[in-house]
Motif scaffolding. Structure first.
Motif, PDB file in Angstrom:
ATOM      1  N   ASN A 105       0.819  -1.211   0.000  1.00  0.00           N
ATOM      2  CA  ASN A 105       0.000   0.000   0.000  1.00  0.00           C
ATOM      3  C   ASN A 105       0.855   1.264   0.000  1.00  0.00           C
ATOM      4  O   ASN A 105       0.515   2.251  -0.656  1.00  0.00           O
ATOM      5  CB  ASN A 105      -0.949   0.003   1.203  1.00  0.00           C
ATOM      6  CG  ASN A 105      -2.059  -1.012   1.057  1.00  0.00           C
ATOM      7  OD1 ASN A 105      -2.155  -1.717   0.065  1.00  0.00           O
ATOM      8  ND2 ASN A 105      -2.891  -1.112   2.071  1.00  0.00           N
ATOM      9  N   LEU A 109       0.672   3.992  -3.014  1.00  0.00           N
ATOM     10  CA  LEU A 109       0.363   5.381  -2.671  1.00  0.00           C
ATOM     11  C   LEU A 109       1.446   6.320  -3.179  1.00  0.00           C
ATOM     12  O   LEU A 109       1.156   7.375  -3.763  1.00  0.00           O
ATOM     13  CB  LEU A 109       0.195   5.521  -1.158  1.00  0.00           C
ATOM     14  CG  LEU A 109      -0.220   6.896  -0.654  1.00  0.00           C
ATOM     15  CD1 LEU A 109      -1.580   7.305  -1.211  1.00  0.00           C
ATOM     16  CD2 LEU A 109      -0.262   6.894   0.868  1.00  0.00           C
ATOM     17  N   THR A 112       1.305   5.987  -7.359  1.00  0.00           N
ATOM     18  CA  THR A 112       0.072   6.329  -8.078  1.00  0.00           C
ATOM     19  C   THR A 112      -0.789   7.353  -7.362  1.00  0.00           C
ATOM     20  O   THR A 112      -1.721   7.890  -7.956  1.00  0.00           O
ATOM     21  CB  THR A 112      -0.811   5.079  -8.312  1.00  0.00           C
ATOM     22  OG1 THR A 112      -1.369   4.654  -7.065  1.00  0.00           O
ATOM     23  CG2 THR A 112      -0.026   3.950  -8.957  1.00  0.00           C
ATOM     24  N   ASP A 114      -2.672   6.413  -4.941  1.00  0.00           N
ATOM     25  CA  ASP A 114      -3.800   5.609  -4.462  1.00  0.00           C
ATOM     26  C   ASP A 114      -3.257   4.309  -3.888  1.00  0.00           C
ATOM     27  O   ASP A 114      -2.711   3.482  -4.620  1.00  0.00           O
ATOM     28  CB  ASP A 114      -4.756   5.319  -5.629  1.00  0.00           C
ATOM     29  CG  ASP A 114      -5.955   4.468  -5.258  1.00  0.00           C
ATOM     30  OD1 ASP A 114      -6.107   4.085  -4.075  1.00  0.00           O
ATOM     31  OD2 ASP A 114      -6.756   4.159  -6.176  1.00  0.00           O
ATOM     32  N   ALA A 117      -4.377   1.056  -5.646  1.00  0.00           N
ATOM     33  CA  ALA A 117      -4.209   0.953  -7.094  1.00  0.00           C
ATOM     34  C   ALA A 117      -3.990  -0.497  -7.515  1.00  0.00           C
ATOM     35  O   ALA A 117      -3.433  -1.295  -6.766  1.00  0.00           O
ATOM     36  CB  ALA A 117      -3.026   1.800  -7.548  1.00  0.00           C
TER      37      ALA A 117
END
Length: 168
Positions: A105, A109, A112, A114, A117
């Motif tokens: 994660n 993050l 991207t 996010d 993603a």
């Protein structure tokens, strides 16, 4: 700073070498180390260890960023990823490199914007950030390059935090 990202795996271990300097970000090497599932486990581990040792000796990175095992549904997969991760970290330290770990994660993050993603989004952003003609494939290679990019994004903040802690 020169960082090699490692997406650990026993069958496919992705690597992505990214340099950050005055000219911006530059991909130096992106690929996958493969071992045959038909070979006995000890031989596969030895093969992966030798390949990682040779990779670090050839590239001589400052830092090796390894994906932290966060969660796996399949115990067998988790074991092989853990073994590959341990080899990568040990070989990095033996080569004189600093080691950093990031969760999937955190990597998503950083690359991207996010943390949820998907693989394709990561591949596209790695392609864009590194100015590559095509997205790195397979996904293991793109994930490894994303790990290197994640560390390059986090390193300045980590350095400032370390400096602030040293002043206390």
């Amino acid at each position: 700073m020169f960082v090699v990202g490692i997406d650990p795996g026993l069958s496919r271990c992705g690597y992505g070498a990214v340099h950050s300097g005055p000219g911006g970000l530059q991909a130096r090497a992106i690929g996958v180390i493969r071992t045959s599932p038909q070979d006995p486990l000890p031989e596969r581990l030895a093969e992966l260890q030798g390949e990682l040792r040779a990779l670090f000796a050839e590239l001589r990175p400052d830092v090796v960023a390894v994906e932290r095992i966060f969660f796996q549904n399949n115990v067998r997969t988790a074991m092989s990823v853990g073994q590959a991760s341990g080899l990568a970290m040990a070989e990095a330290v033996a080569a004189g490199c600093q080691v950093a770990q990031y969760s999937p994660n955190e990597v998503k993050l950083a690359v991207t914007g996010d943390g949820a993603a998907d693989k394709q989004q990561v591949q596209v952003m790695v392609q864009r950030l590194l100015g590559l003609a095509t997205a790195p494939k397979p996904a293991d290679a793109a994930d490894a390059a994303a790990l290197a990019l994640c560390h390059l994004a986090h390193a300045p903040v980590q350095a400032r935090l370390a400096a602030a802690g040293a002043k206390r």
